[in-house]
Write a protein that holds these residues in place. Structure first.
Motif, PDB file in Angstrom:
ATOM      1  N   ARG A  27       5.187   1.119   5.468  1.00  0.00           N
ATOM      2  CA  ARG A  27       5.056   1.461   6.898  1.00  0.00           C
ATOM      3  C   ARG A  27       3.612   1.742   7.282  1.00  0.00           C
ATOM      4  O   ARG A  27       3.207   1.495   8.420  1.00  0.00           O
ATOM      5  N   ARG A  28       2.835   2.247   6.336  1.00  0.00           N
ATOM      6  CA  ARG A  28       1.453   2.630   6.628  1.00  0.00           C
ATOM      7  C   ARG A  28       0.431   1.605   6.108  1.00  0.00           C
ATOM      8  O   ARG A  28      -0.769   1.841   6.200  1.00  0.00           O
ATOM      9  N   TRP A  29       0.914   0.527   5.560  1.00  0.00           N
ATOM     10  CA  TRP A  29       0.046  -0.438   4.875  1.00  0.00           C
ATOM     11  C   TRP A  29      -0.999  -1.008   5.823  1.00  0.00           C
ATOM     12  O   TRP A  29      -0.677  -1.472   6.916  1.00  0.00           O
ATOM     13  N   GLN A  30      -2.253  -0.996   5.389  1.00  0.00           N
ATOM     14  CA  GLN A  30      -3.362  -1.509   6.189  1.00  0.00           C
ATOM     15  C   GLN A  30      -3.907  -2.831   5.669  1.00  0.00           C
ATOM     16  O   GLN A  30      -4.915  -3.321   6.165  1.00  0.00           O
ATOM     17  N   GLY A  31      -3.275  -3.393   4.662  1.00  0.00           N
ATOM     18  CA  GLY A  31      -3.770  -4.640   4.090  1.00  0.00           C
ATOM     19  C   GLY A  31      -4.833  -4.385   3.044  1.00  0.00           C
ATOM     20  O   GLY A  31      -5.078  -3.250   2.623  1.00  0.00           O
ATOM     21  N   THR A  32      -5.471  -5.447   2.601  1.00  0.00           N
ATOM     22  CA  THR A  32      -6.506  -5.346   1.577  1.00  0.00           C
ATOM     23  C   THR A  32      -7.858  -5.728   2.172  1.00  0.00           C
ATOM     24  O   THR A  32      -7.944  -6.533   3.093  1.00  0.00           O
ATOM     25  N   ASP A  33      -8.896  -5.121   1.630  1.00  0.00           N
ATOM     26  CA  ASP A  33     -10.265  -5.444   2.015  1.00  0.00           C
ATOM     27  C   ASP A  33     -10.805  -6.417   0.964  1.00  0.00           C
ATOM     28  O   ASP A  33     -11.006  -6.023  -0.192  1.00  0.00           O
ATOM     29  N   PRO A  34     -11.055  -7.686   1.324  1.00  0.00           N
ATOM     30  CA  PRO A  34     -11.506  -8.655   0.327  1.00  0.00           C
ATOM     31  C   PRO A  34     -12.776  -8.220  -0.403  1.00  0.00           C
ATOM     32  O   PRO A  34     -12.944  -8.560  -1.584  1.00  0.00           O
ATOM     33  N   VAL A  35     -13.636  -7.486   0.272  1.00  0.00           N
ATOM     34  CA  VAL A  35     -14.868  -7.032  -0.380  1.00  0.00           C
ATOM     35  C   VAL A  35     -14.546  -6.031  -1.487  1.00  0.00           C
ATOM     36  O   VAL A  35     -15.108  -6.071  -2.577  1.00  0.00           O
ATOM     37  N   MET A  36     -13.613  -5.118  -1.212  1.00  0.00           N
ATOM     38  CA  MET A  36     -13.255  -4.132  -2.226  1.00  0.00           C
ATOM     39  C   MET A  36     -12.471  -4.768  -3.370  1.00  0.00           C
ATOM     40  O   MET A  36     -12.614  -4.369  -4.530  1.00  0.00           O
ATOM     41  N   VAL A  37     -11.663  -5.769  -3.061  1.00  0.00           N
ATOM     42  CA  VAL A  37     -10.984  -6.517  -4.123  1.00  0.00           C
ATOM     43  C   VAL A  37     -12.025  -7.195  -5.017  1.00  0.00           C
ATOM     44  O   VAL A  37     -11.926  -7.167  -6.251  1.00  0.00           O
ATOM     45  N   ALA A  38     -13.041  -7.791  -4.395  1.00  0.00           N
ATOM     46  CA  ALA A  38     -14.110  -8.444  -5.158  1.00  0.00           C
ATOM     47  C   ALA A  38     -14.897  -7.429  -5.977  1.00  0.00           C
ATOM     48  O   ALA A  38     -15.269  -7.688  -7.127  1.00  0.00           O
ATOM     49  N   LEU A  39     -15.146  -6.249  -5.395  1.00  0.00           N
ATOM     50  CA  LEU A  39     -15.897  -5.219  -6.112  1.00  0.00           C
ATOM     51  C   LEU A  39     -15.118  -4.728  -7.327  1.00  0.00           C
ATOM     52  O   LEU A  39     -15.692  -4.558  -8.410  1.00  0.00           O
ATOM     53  N   ALA A  40     -13.819  -4.509  -7.164  1.00  0.00           N
ATOM     54  CA  ALA A  40     -12.995  -4.078  -8.299  1.00  0.00           C
ATOM     55  C   ALA A  40     -12.975  -5.137  -9.392  1.00  0.00           C
ATOM     56  O   ALA A  40     -13.084  -4.825 -10.581  1.00  0.00           O
TER      57      ALA A  40
END
Length: 221
Positions: free
Chosen positions: A119-132
Motif C-alpha cells: 500500500r505504501r510502495w514508492q517503487g525503486t530508484d534505478p540509481v540506488m539499485v545501481a549503487l547497491a
C-alpha cells in the motif's frame, strides 16, 4: 529455524524464524538493508546498521519480517533511512497505531507486513539499485555517479536517504559481506582479503573487527 524467500515486492526478502532452545546471542552483521519485523506480537523497524548488533531472544520467540534492499525501505516507512540508522524503532512511532495493531494481531504477520508495504510502495530508484549493485561488486561509487550524471554530493545525499549512510560506508559493508561469504566457503584468509577487495590480510582483519566486533575466525565459528 530460519527461512527466507523472495517477496512479491522488488528487492525485498521475506523471512521468519523461531528461536530454538538453548540458543545463545546472535551476531547480526550490517547488510545495507532495513527490516520491518514482527516479534511475538510487537512490530518494529530495524534500521540499517553500520556495525554488528547482538540479538538475544528467548526460546520459542517467533520473528516474521521483510528485509528491504536497494534502498527501497524508506519509501515504505515514510522517513529517510538516515533517521533510523543503527536504531530499533517501534513501528507505531512512524505509522498510525491502528494500522500497526492490525499487523501485530495478524494470523500471518508476513502477509500483513507485505500488504502494508504494498500500500505504501514508492517503487525503486534505478540509481540506488545501481549503487547497491556496484557496492556488491566492489566498484567505486564514482562509476555510478558518472554513469547517472550525478555529482558526488548528490549521490551522497541520495545514498544517505536510501541506505542511511553514504556510498563509502555501503561499499565497506558489502565488502564485509563478501569476506564472510568467502570465509564460510573455506577460502584461506589471504585469498579472502584479495578476492573481497581488501588491501591485504591486515586490512581485512582491521575492518572485520571494526564492523563485526570480533575477528574473522570468531565470526565464522
Amino acid at each position: 529455524m530460519y527461512q527466507e524467500w523472495a517477496s512479491a515486492l522488488p528487492h525485498v526478502v521475506a523471512w521468519r524464524s523461531v528461536t530454538p532452545p538453548g540458543a545463545g546471542p546472535k551476531r547480526i552483521l550490517p547488510d545495507g538493508c532495513l527490516d520491518l519485523i514482527w516479534q511475538d506480537g510487537t512490530v518494529f523497524v530495524a534500521g540499517p546498521d553500520t556495525t554488528a548488533q547482538i540479538g538475544l531472544a528467548p526460546a520459542g520467540s517467533r520473528h516474521a519480517a521483510l528485509r528491504f534492499g536497494a534502498g527501497t525501505g524508506p519509501g515504505v516507512l515514510g522517513v529517510p533511512a538516515c533517521e533510523v540508522v543503527d536504531q530499533r524503532v517501534p513501528l507505531d512511532a512512524l505509522w498510525p497505531a491502528a494500522e500497526v495493531r492490525a499487523i501485530a494481531e495478524a494470523g500471518d504477520p508476513v502477509a500483513a507486513l507485505t500488504a502494508a508495504a504494498r500500500r505504501r510502495w514508492q517503487g525503486t530508484d534505478p540509481v540506488m539499485v545501481a549503487l547497491a549493485g556496484a557496492a556488491r561488486r566492489g566498484l567505486p561509487a564514482g562509476v555510478v555517479a558518472e554513469r547517472c550524471g550525478l555529482s558526488a554530493r548528490q549521490l551522497q545525499r541520495r545514498s544517505n536517504n536510501a541506505f542511511g549512510y553514504g556510498p563509502k560506508t555501503l561499499h565497506r559493508i558489502m565488502r564485509l559481506q563478501r569476506a564472510v561469504m568467502l570465509g564460510r566457503a573455506g577460502r584461506p584468509f589471504a585469498t579472502v582479503s584479495a578476492e573481497a577487495g581488501f588491501a591485504d590480510q591486515a586490512h581485512l582483519a582491521r575492518e572485520v573487527r571494526a564492523m563485526a566486533g570480533v575477528p574473522l575466525t570468531a565470526l565464522l565459528r
